[in-house]
Design a protein around this motif. Structure first.
Motif, PDB file in Angstrom:
ATOM      1  N   MET A  41      10.990  87.809 -52.778  1.00 31.46           N
ATOM      2  CA  MET A  41      10.170  86.733 -52.878  1.00 31.46           C
ATOM      3  C   MET A  41       9.887  86.042 -54.296  1.00 31.46           C
ATOM      4  SD  MET A  41       6.147  86.537 -51.533  1.00 31.46           S
ATOM      5  CE  MET A  41       6.550  86.974 -49.655  1.00 31.46           C
ATOM      6  N   THR A  42      10.166  84.730 -54.292  1.00 32.76           N
ATOM      7  CA  THR A  42       9.895  84.027 -55.533  1.00 32.76           C
ATOM      8  C   THR A  42       8.704  83.846 -56.183  1.00 32.76           C
ATOM      9  OG1 THR A  42       9.783  81.944 -54.691  1.00 32.76           O
ATOM     10  CG2 THR A  42      11.879  82.547 -55.007  1.00 32.76           C
ATOM     11  N   ALA A  43       8.511  83.525 -57.458  1.00 28.86           N
ATOM     12  CA  ALA A  43       7.070  83.493 -58.097  1.00 28.86           C
ATOM     13  C   ALA A  43       6.287  82.619 -57.402  1.00 28.86           C
ATOM     14  CB  ALA A  43       7.343  83.162 -59.497  1.00 28.86           C
ATOM     15  N   GLU A  44       7.025  81.495 -56.995  1.00 29.53           N
ATOM     16  CA  GLU A  44       6.213  80.636 -56.229  1.00 29.53           C
ATOM     17  C   GLU A  44       5.826  80.746 -54.950  1.00 29.53           C
ATOM     18  OE1 GLU A  44       9.366  77.631 -57.095  1.00 29.53           O
ATOM     19  OE2 GLU A  44       9.738  77.443 -54.988  1.00 29.53           O
ATOM     20  N   GLN A  45       6.565  81.481 -54.202  1.00 30.53           N
ATOM     21  CA  GLN A  45       6.271  81.997 -52.966  1.00 30.53           C
ATOM     22  C   GLN A  45       5.008  82.942 -52.827  1.00 30.53           C
ATOM     23  OE1 GLN A  45      10.024  83.612 -51.747  1.00 30.53           O
ATOM     24  NE2 GLN A  45      10.349  81.707 -50.375  1.00 30.53           N
ATOM     25  N   MET A  46       5.171  83.725 -54.010  1.00 31.47           N
ATOM     26  CA  MET A  46       4.154  85.032 -54.421  1.00 31.47           C
ATOM     27  C   MET A  46       2.598  84.412 -54.688  1.00 31.47           C
ATOM     28  SD  MET A  46       4.062  88.018 -53.805  1.00 31.47           S
ATOM     29  CE  MET A  46       2.820  89.156 -53.877  1.00 31.47           C
ATOM     30  N   LEU A  47       2.702  83.107 -55.440  1.00 27.79           N
ATOM     31  CA  LEU A  47       1.453  82.588 -55.944  1.00 27.79           C
ATOM     32  C   LEU A  47       0.944  81.805 -54.555  1.00 27.79           C
ATOM     33  CD1 LEU A  47       2.912  80.695 -59.015  1.00 27.79           C
ATOM     34  CD2 LEU A  47       1.001  82.579 -59.006  1.00 27.79           C
ATOM     35  N   VAL A  48       1.726  81.447 -53.733  1.00 26.18           N
ATOM     36  CA  VAL A  48       1.115  80.568 -52.300  1.00 26.18           C
ATOM     37  C   VAL A  48       0.511  81.677 -51.545  1.00 26.18           C
ATOM     38  CG1 VAL A  48       2.034  79.457 -50.240  1.00 26.18           C
ATOM     39  CG2 VAL A  48       2.505  78.683 -52.254  1.00 26.18           C
ATOM     40  N   LYS A  49       1.525  82.968 -51.544  1.00 25.33           N
ATOM     41  CA  LYS A  49       0.936  84.162 -50.556  1.00 25.33           C
ATOM     42  C   LYS A  49      -0.520  84.576 -51.076  1.00 25.33           C
ATOM     43  CE  LYS A  49       2.490  88.110 -48.352  1.00 25.33           C
ATOM     44  NZ  LYS A  49       3.662  89.004 -48.037  1.00 25.33           N
ATOM     45  N   THR A  50      -0.467  84.405 -52.343  1.00 23.17           N
ATOM     46  CA  THR A  50      -1.868  85.068 -52.981  1.00 23.17           C
ATOM     47  C   THR A  50      -2.978  84.277 -52.730  1.00 23.17           C
ATOM     48  OG1 THR A  50      -0.738  86.124 -54.861  1.00 23.17           O
ATOM     49  CG2 THR A  50      -3.130  85.835 -55.210  1.00 23.17           C
ATOM     50  N   ALA A  51      -2.930  82.920 -52.848  1.00 22.29           N
ATOM     51  CA  ALA A  51      -3.799  81.673 -52.389  1.00 22.29           C
ATOM     52  C   ALA A  51      -4.287  81.948 -50.868  1.00 22.29           C
ATOM     53  CB  ALA A  51      -3.324  80.502 -53.028  1.00 22.29           C
ATOM     54  N   LEU A  52      -3.238  82.029 -50.147  1.00 21.01           N
ATOM     55  CA  LEU A  52      -3.360  82.108 -48.750  1.00 21.01           C
ATOM     56  C   LEU A  52      -4.302  83.531 -48.380  1.00 21.01           C
ATOM     57  CD1 LEU A  52      -0.422  80.822 -47.104  1.00 21.01           C
ATOM     58  CD2 LEU A  52      -2.369  79.835 -47.091  1.00 21.01           C
ATOM     59  N   ASN A  53      -3.860  84.234 -49.110  1.00 13.68           N
ATOM     60  CA  ASN A  53      -4.985  85.671 -49.021  1.00 13.68           C
ATOM     61  C   ASN A  53      -6.302  85.650 -49.305  1.00 13.68           C
ATOM     62  OD1 ASN A  53      -4.815  88.652 -48.228  1.00 13.68           O
ATOM     63  ND2 ASN A  53      -5.180  88.842 -50.381  1.00 13.68           N
ATOM     64  N   THR A  54      -6.579  84.818 -50.371  1.00 12.90           N
ATOM     65  CA  THR A  54      -7.837  84.280 -50.824  1.00 12.90           C
ATOM     66  C   THR A  54      -8.485  83.329 -49.727  1.00 12.90           C
ATOM     67  OG1 THR A  54      -7.448  84.257 -53.217  1.00 12.90           O
ATOM     68  CG2 THR A  54      -9.322  83.435 -52.423  1.00 12.90           C
ATOM     69  N   TRP A  55      -7.719  82.614 -49.277  1.00 13.73           N
ATOM     70  CA  TRP A  55      -8.340  81.808 -48.021  1.00 13.73           C
ATOM     71  C   TRP A  55      -8.714  82.633 -46.884  1.00 13.73           C
ATOM     72  CZ3 TRP A  55      -9.888  77.070 -46.495  1.00 13.73           C
ATOM     73  CH2 TRP A  55     -10.066  76.698 -45.015  1.00 13.73           C
ATOM     74  N   LYS A  56      -7.744  83.760 -46.696  1.00 16.95           N
ATOM     75  CA  LYS A  56      -8.121  84.641 -45.352  1.00 16.95           C
ATOM     76  C   LYS A  56      -9.344  85.094 -45.672  1.00 16.95           C
ATOM     77  CE  LYS A  56      -3.078  84.843 -44.326  1.00 16.95           C
ATOM     78  NZ  LYS A  56      -2.155  85.770 -44.215  1.00 16.95           N
ATOM     79  N   ILE A  57      -9.249  85.757 -46.818  1.00 13.04           N
ATOM     80  CA  ILE A  57     -10.423  86.847 -47.079  1.00 13.04           C
ATOM     81  C   ILE A  57     -11.645  86.081 -46.894  1.00 13.04           C
ATOM     82  CG2 ILE A  57     -11.600  88.102 -48.933  1.00 13.04           C
ATOM     83  CD1 ILE A  57      -8.725  89.200 -49.938  1.00 13.04           C
ATOM     84  N   THR A  58     -11.745  84.829 -47.705  1.00 12.86           N
ATOM     85  CA  THR A  58     -12.976  84.189 -47.817  1.00 12.86           C
ATOM     86  C   THR A  58     -13.490  83.681 -46.426  1.00 12.86           C
ATOM     87  OG1 THR A  58     -12.283  83.317 -49.744  1.00 12.86           O
ATOM     88  CG2 THR A  58     -14.172  82.368 -48.810  1.00 12.86           C
ATOM     89  N   ASN A  59     -12.528  83.231 -45.587  1.00  6.14           N
ATOM     90  CA  ASN A  59     -12.944  83.112 -44.098  1.00  6.14           C
ATOM     91  C   ASN A  59     -13.297  84.209 -43.424  1.00  6.14           C
ATOM     92  OD1 ASN A  59     -12.561  80.127 -43.226  1.00  6.14           O
ATOM     93  ND2 ASN A  59     -10.882  80.331 -44.801  1.00  6.14           N
TER      94      ASN A  59
END
Lengths: 162, 162
Positions: B1-19
């Protein structure tokens, strides 16, 4: 600018915008205003502000960015429930600490590369990070940004003088 | 996984956790629970939940990911202040809409590339985006994640039965 740099820049902008909202809200308050409860029997505004400063102060070592500036805020504003028998810091002191801590964070943030944002934070073991690479610095930045808004939502319930 | 994919994945995880936090909080409530005010004279829990659904529903066209599912929620939960004379949707209906809208978003999110996250959202003109490329899809994702926590902070003030 690469895509990874742009993603980080966008996230830092969200961090800045959210903290600017908190700054606008809390910095406008007097010592008397800060004594207001967000709802009957709930935390006072002063507790929320001190709590945000303590949580952000802990981000410095958590992200491996430096020593804490105000560990003395942990007991009154983080580790224990609000204790109204304790003396309150002044609005001026809180503003000074808030600016100091957020300024130190922002200076450090601006120097991190995207790859460094993806490194583990200091509270995760190498073994646990191997299992879950989402436990990186970037996740701390984002979860702390939502945390600021959590308390802004509460502080916004207080009817302030215009 | 590239750095940019990992940054997006981390942000989506924050979205999921908050929801997921919001889901845990609101989904546990009965119709009667949802009538509680977050503080005296302030919005009821039902308004906050309907509001989050409406705001998330608007993310579908805002991010260019599809048509809205529930535009009828705008008037009671977004465009106008809470009007207690209106009939309340049931907890079961709110849960159904919440899952439907958040499910549609998540499915679409998982298909966006990092470069697509950096494209303008649909409410910014080409000219304005040229001036400020931070007005991208990723910024909407992050600001809506903090927005969820803003209202969780308020909903958490209600003393619920355990």
């Amino acid at each position: 600018m690469t895509a990874e740099q742009m993603l980080v820049k966008t996230a830092l902008n969200t961090w800045k915008i959210t903290n600017a909202k908190a700054d606008k809200l809390f910095s406008a308050l007097t010592d008397a205003d800060l004594q207001a409860e967000i709802a009957p029997g709930k935390n006072r505004l002063i507790y929320l502000w001190g709590h945000l400063i303590a949580v952000h102060d802990r981000m410095l070592p958590l992200l491996g960015l430096g020593e804490r500036r105000h560990p003395e805020l942990d007991t009154p504003f983080l580790l224990e429930a609000e204790n109204r028998a304790l003396p309150s810091p002044s609005a001026a002191d809180l503003k000074k600490w808030w600016d100091e801590v957020n300024g130190a964070l922002l200076t450090a943030f601006e120097h991190l590369t995207p790859e460094e944002w993806l490194e583990p934070h200091t509270a995760v073991s190498a073994e646990d990070f191997e299992k879950n690479p989402l436990r990186n610095r970037f996740s701390v930045l984002l979860s702390r940004a939502t945390h600021v808004d959590y308390h802004i939502g509460q502080a916004a319930l207080v009817n302030r003088r215009n």
